[in-house]
Design an enzyme around this catalytic site. Structure first.
Site, short mmCIF file in Angstrom:
data_model
loop_
_atom_site.label_atom_id
_atom_site.label_comp_id
_atom_site.label_asym_id
_atom_site.label_seq_id
_atom_site.Cartn_x
_atom_site.Cartn_y
_atom_site.Cartn_z
N TYR A 124 -5.30 -18.58 -0.17
CA TYR A 124 -5.92 -19.56 0.70
C TYR A 124 -7.38 -19.34 0.29
O TYR A 124 -8.12 -20.13 1.00
CB TYR A 124 -5.55 -19.62 1.94
CG TYR A 124 -3.95 -20.14 2.39
CD1 TYR A 124 -3.21 -19.18 1.63
CD2 TYR A 124 -3.87 -21.10 3.22
CE1 TYR A 124 -1.89 -19.72 2.03
CE2 TYR A 124 -2.56 -21.48 3.38
CZ TYR A 124 -1.64 -20.97 2.73
OH TYR A 124 -0.36 -21.49 3.26
N LYS A 191 5.08 -8.45 -1.28
CA LYS A 191 5.78 -8.56 -2.46
C LYS A 191 5.37 -7.55 -3.51
O LYS A 191 5.04 -7.98 -4.76
CB LYS A 191 5.95 -9.95 -3.11
CG LYS A 191 6.61 -10.13 -4.20
CD LYS A 191 8.18 -10.60 -3.65
CE LYS A 191 9.17 -10.75 -4.99
NZ LYS A 191 10.61 -10.86 -4.68
N ASP A 224 11.11 -11.58 0.40
CA ASP A 224 12.25 -12.29 0.38
C ASP A 224 13.58 -11.90 1.31
O ASP A 224 14.27 -12.50 1.96
CB ASP A 224 12.69 -12.36 -1.11
CG ASP A 224 12.61 -11.38 -1.66
OD1 ASP A 224 11.88 -10.19 -1.29
OD2 ASP A 224 12.96 -11.32 -2.91
N ASP A 248 1.80 -17.80 6.60
CA ASP A 248 1.88 -19.19 7.08
C ASP A 248 3.32 -19.58 6.83
O ASP A 248 3.90 -20.38 7.87
CB ASP A 248 1.22 -19.78 5.99
CG ASP A 248 0.82 -21.36 6.13
OD1 ASP A 248 1.36 -21.88 7.34
OD2 ASP A 248 0.50 -22.11 5.29
#
Ligand code: NAD
Length: 359
Positions: A124, A191, A224, A248
């Site tokens: 972002y 991740k 995930d 988000d």
């Protein structure tokens, strides 16, 4: 003691839910001097800037604001007022409590998760290279030359910066929040197995920071896996800290777990300033109809009261909201089992019921 608070009325359903929220907060008896400001499309049309300097100045003076939603028109070159506010005031932490309230339709009835999202970096940061541009081609060739990696020439590129300093301040924020609010565990989400130098750095910093807080349990999850765990056993999670993009997505996922946007409050918090706002947007189709659910903004007001140290008033207002929702009589259409239920009340009437509970 009197508190100065900026109230940004917003647009769409904003002014109605802002009024309801102000009345509920005033009914707690806390002495608040409201500084009313406007921003958004109407201000843009009159003044050429949807977020004039005077609005920013007022928030800088009062240090605390409640903001109703503001529409971001599509295709006007008008940057989101919401994103600008976070950037200009360096509101680096987005705090989103996701809590089950009895009476709200949802799959679970025992969730109490607080999401802490980093607000200023990651994908972002706005560093983007459009497909086909000269500078994008130059960047692709540079990366190929330096890394030997093949990138198709027809690619668009977004850069994902994650820094030590900003990771550290958001993770410390999460641990400090856990301590101040009697929480037991912080989970960092990432991740890092794939993005070793961005998410990997975030995780490394989180592990280091965790050592300074021996009384709070620390764990990490790959994003995930976290999504699956949140759907299967959300009760396991307490305070969850994430870089911007995962924050988000997961904060909306958690809002969904507790019954949706209508009951999801939030706050954007910086070193010495904070802006509290609902997770939802301006819902233009309901504007001016006195039907929108004011709960998310009122609960954002509860967060604001806690932030300024008015914890008793916060508790009283939150339990008045919880009582009204549990009883299910004076609630807006979206909180009814059947959205066409003609016994649903309007925005104002729901706020009045909450106020009656406090008197
Ligand atoms: P939205 O949250 O306004 O609406 C999503 C759905 O939820 C719609 O069906 C809407 O009618 C419903 N809804 C939302 N709030 C509700 C409430 N309080 N009571 C009852 N129903 C409610 O999202 P959107 O349609 O994607 O966005 C509309 C506008 O809001 C856009 O211009 C967007 O940029 C802006 N927006 C602003 C903020 C903010 O100010 N922080 C946040 C999100 C979106």
């Amino acid at each position: 003691m009197s508190h100065d608070v900026t109230l940004l009325k917003g647009d769409g359903i904003g002014p109605e839910i802002a009024r309801a929220t102000r009345e509920c907060i005033d009914a707690t008896g806390v002495d608040i001097k409201w500084h009313i400001e406007e921003a958004g499309i109407d201000v843009y049309e009159k003044e050429g800037d949807p977020l004039p300097a005077r609005v920013i100045d007022t928030i800088k003076k009062t240090k605390v604001a409640i903001k109703a939603p503001i529409t971001t028109p599509v295709g006007t070159g008008f940057r989101s007022v919401n994103v600008r506010l976070r950037k200009e005031l360096d509101l680096y932490a987005c705090l989103r409590p996701c809590k089950s309230y009895e009476g709200v339709n949802s799959r679970y009835d025992d969730i109490d998760i607080v999401i802490v999202r980093e607000n200023t970096e990651d994908l972002y940061a706005g560093i983007e290279f459009e497909e086909g541009n000269d500078e994008t081609m130059k960047l692709i060739r540079f990366i190929e030359g330096m890394k030997g990696a093949r990138i198709p020439m027809d690619s668009g590129i977004s850069i994902k910066p994650i820094s030590i300093a900003r990771s550290e301040r958001i993770v410390r924020f999460a641990f400090d929040y856990a301590i101040e609010n009697g929480r037991e565990r912080v989970t960092a989400v990432h991740k890092a197995n794939i993005m070793k130098y961005s998410d990997g750095l975030f995780l490394k910093v989180a592990r280091n920071v965790a050592e300074d807080y021996p009384d709070i349990e620390f764990e990490d999850r790959i994003v995930d896996n976290m999504c699956m765990q949140l759907v299967q056993k959300p009760q396991l999670y307490d305070v969850v800290v994430l870089p911007n993009l995962y924050g988000d997505i997961i904060s909306d996922l958690c809002a969904g777990l507790v019954g949706g946007l209508g009951v999801a409050p939030g706050g954007n918090i910086g070193e010495d300033m904070a802006v509290f706002e609902a997770t939802h947007g301006s819902a233009p189709k309901y504007a001016g109809k006195n039907v929108a659910n004011p709960t998310a903004l009122i609960l954002s007001g509860v967060m604001m009261l806690r932030h300024i140290g008015e914890t008793d008033a916060a508790r009283i207002l939150e339990s008045a909201v919880a009582d009204v929702i549990r009883e299910g009589r004076h609630v807006t259409f979206d909180l009814k089992n059947d959205r066409n239920d003609h016994t649903a009340v309007g925005t104002k009437e729901m706020a009045d019921a909450i106020i009656r509970k406090m008197s």
